[in-house]
Design an enzyme around this catalytic site. Structure first.
Site, PDB file in Angstrom:
ATOM      1  N   LYS A 270       3.382  -4.420  -3.488  1.00  0.00           N
ATOM      2  CA  LYS A 270       4.812  -4.237  -3.282  1.00  0.00           C
ATOM      3  C   LYS A 270       5.602  -5.062  -4.295  1.00  0.00           C
ATOM      4  CE  LYS A 270       4.552  -3.890   1.811  1.00  0.00           C
ATOM      5  NZ  LYS A 270       5.219  -2.590   2.034  1.00  0.00           N
TER       6      LYS A 270
ATOM      7  N   ARG B 143      -1.672   2.786   9.001  1.00  0.00           N
ATOM      8  CA  ARG B 143      -2.250   3.966   9.657  1.00  0.00           C
ATOM      9  C   ARG B 143      -3.774   3.903   9.683  1.00  0.00           C
ATOM     10  NH1 ARG B 143       0.824   7.811   5.630  1.00  0.00           N
ATOM     11  NH2 ARG B 143       2.216   6.022   5.843  1.00  0.00           N
TER      12      ARG B 143
END
Length: 491
Positions: A269, A343
């Site tokens: 990120k 996820r």
């Protein structure tokens, strides 16, 4: 937490808070307000002074509106008027939050409720006071609020004892979820998080805890958790917390994403997106706190909570874009974005729940996608379910709790994006809507529970950029209040 007591008559009158509501004939806007009638005995002249102040200050009575009047040398020394709106639970919750902030510099306050105050009003006020007075600091530096106690004056305190216990427990475990989420990741890693839960679960009847470490995760095939946590020196864990009261007829499994810090992994990120990633375990914090709350309230429903915990870090052992991950149960995922890691750990926990726990209902909460905020803004979670009755009931609990969620679609035309040439599934397609695709991916692991599953993407409302009503800047503990309301409707 604040010490809050119930009385039939005021015991202290240093700071007195009186409720104000809109006039009965008001049609909104700047309509005048009127003081709410109470049965409590007030000092001579205070009621008349409050009525005069309402008019002079042009108060409207909207929920959370507040006015303070200093009265040097008299009792009470501080008179506070607070709007309660329609007088429903939400209005009193907002009023309680406004009171907590306004009188934070005083040591004690007395709030006089109307003679016909409902249990909902007392609960809203109680929760508003406790949640808005929340403060998280790791240092003693800085001025702490002086407010230590609040008295609530009601017609019959005994009528509200059960309501107060529910409100106190709800606020306490919501504050716990905030503490866990606010904790810097220099302290908070998977082992630390699991230890916090063990400490709080210890000694509670009918509450059982199991924590799997790396060896057990590997032996049992939790490939998603191991892949995401493999790049960190802080090894992953899977917390399984089971509230199993005698006679429970309904079994709910709660799953919460528990990424204790998210660098994005090799798909790293940018700094602005990374600096608040200590909040990426907000879903895990919410589900374990709600389960502790259910045990404290002894709700008659079995609740098994799964919190897959990992730190998504960058190192030579981190999983790579293009890797294929084998999940619990054998389904494989091709992952080309290591920043779509949540996820992967959720897929393991959901598959385990379906195959081994076989619950009646499955609910997962996750700070899963930035797309949640793009679609619904900062205060609203995205809810996904194929079961209309289940979704409606859960949304009703969310609204009653004072939180916000909106049901989103699960369009079939997006399913083709989950196809992979080398694995069973492609975990992070670039096409379609991000939050929707993440939900569709998780749905692939629900098997027989597909029509009894709720997924909540609560990334946006898990964090508040400023104080707002009962929320304080930082972690909100989103989901704890909603889950406890919903669980209380089950049997």
């Amino acid at each position: 937490m604040l010490a809050i007591r119930l009385f039939a008559e005021p015991d202290r009158l240093d700071t007195l808070v009186l409720p104000v509501r809109p006039a009965a004939d008001a049609e909104g806007g700047d309509a005048p307000a009127v003081p709410v009638l109470t049965t409590a005995t007030l000092p001579d002249g205070v009621a008349d002074e409050a009525a005069a102040l309402v008019g002079a200050a042009r108060l409207t009575g909207r929920a959370g509106e507040i006015r303070t009047q200093l009265r040097p040398g008299r009792a009470p020394g501080v008179l506070v008027l607070v709007g309660v709106g329609d007088g429903d639970e939400a209005g009193w919750r907002r009023a309680g939050a406004a009171i907590a902030r306004t009188v934070a510099g005083e040591q004690h306050a007395t709030v006089v409720l109307p003679a016909d105050a409902s249990p909902d009003a007392v609960r809203g006020l109680y929760e508003g006071l406790l949640l808005a007075s929340y403060r998280f600091r790791l240092t003693d530096a800085g001025e702490a609020p002086a407010l230590a106690g609040v008295d609530l004056v009601v017609a019959d305190p005994d009528d509200h004892l059960a309501t107060v216990e529910t409100a106190r427990t709800t606020a306490r475990v919501t504050r716990l979820a905030r503490d866990l989420t606010n904790m810097p990741s220099s302290v908070k890693n998977p082992e630390w998080f699991a230890g916090q839960i063990a400490e709080r679960a210890d000694g509670t009847p009918d509450l059982h805890l199991r924590v799997r470490g790396p060896a057990e995760l590997a032996a049992e095939g939790f490939g998603g958790v191991l892949a995401v946590g493999g790049g960190s020196a802080s090894t992953p864990r899977l917390v399984e917390l089971d509230w199993h009261p005698a006679g429970a007829r309904t079994h709910v499994v709660l799953v919460g994403k528990g990424i204790t810090f998210d660098t994005g992994g090799i798909s790293i990120k940018p700094v602005p997106a990374m600096k608040l990633m200590r909040k990426d375990m907000g879903g895990a914090a919410a589900v374990v706190a709600a389960t502790l709350g259910a045990a404290a309230l002894r709700l008659p429903v079995r609740v098994t909570t799964l919190a897959p915990l990992a730190e998504n870090a960058v190192s030579g052992s981190a999983f790579r874009p293009g890797d294929v991950v084998r999940h619990y149960g054998g389904v494989t995922s091709e992952t080309t974005n290591s920043d779509a890691e949540g996820r992967l750990v959720l897929a393991d926990a959901i598959s385990y729940a379906v195959r081994e726990l076989k619950p009646d209902v499955l609910v997962d909460l996750a700070t899963l996608t930035g797309a949640n905020a793009v679609a619904l803004g900062k205060r609203t979670a995205a809810l996904y379910s194929e079961n209309d009755e289940l979704a409606t009931g859960f949304l009703a609990a969310v609204e009653a709790s004072g939180e916000q969620a909106w049901r989103m679609p699960l369009p079939s035309e997006y399913v083709e994006y989950l196809g992979s040439e080398v694995a069973d599934l492609f975990s992070a397609p670039a096409q379609g809507a991000g939050s929707v695709l993440a939900a569709l991916y998780l749905r692939e692991f629900t098997d027989d529970l597909r029509d009894r599953w709720v997924h909540v993407d609560m990334s946006a409302p898990s964090w508040a950029d400023s104080d707002d009503a009962e929320l304080t800047k930082g972690a909100t503990g989103w989901g704890v209040r909603s889950l406890l309301r919903w669980l209380a409707t089950l049997d």
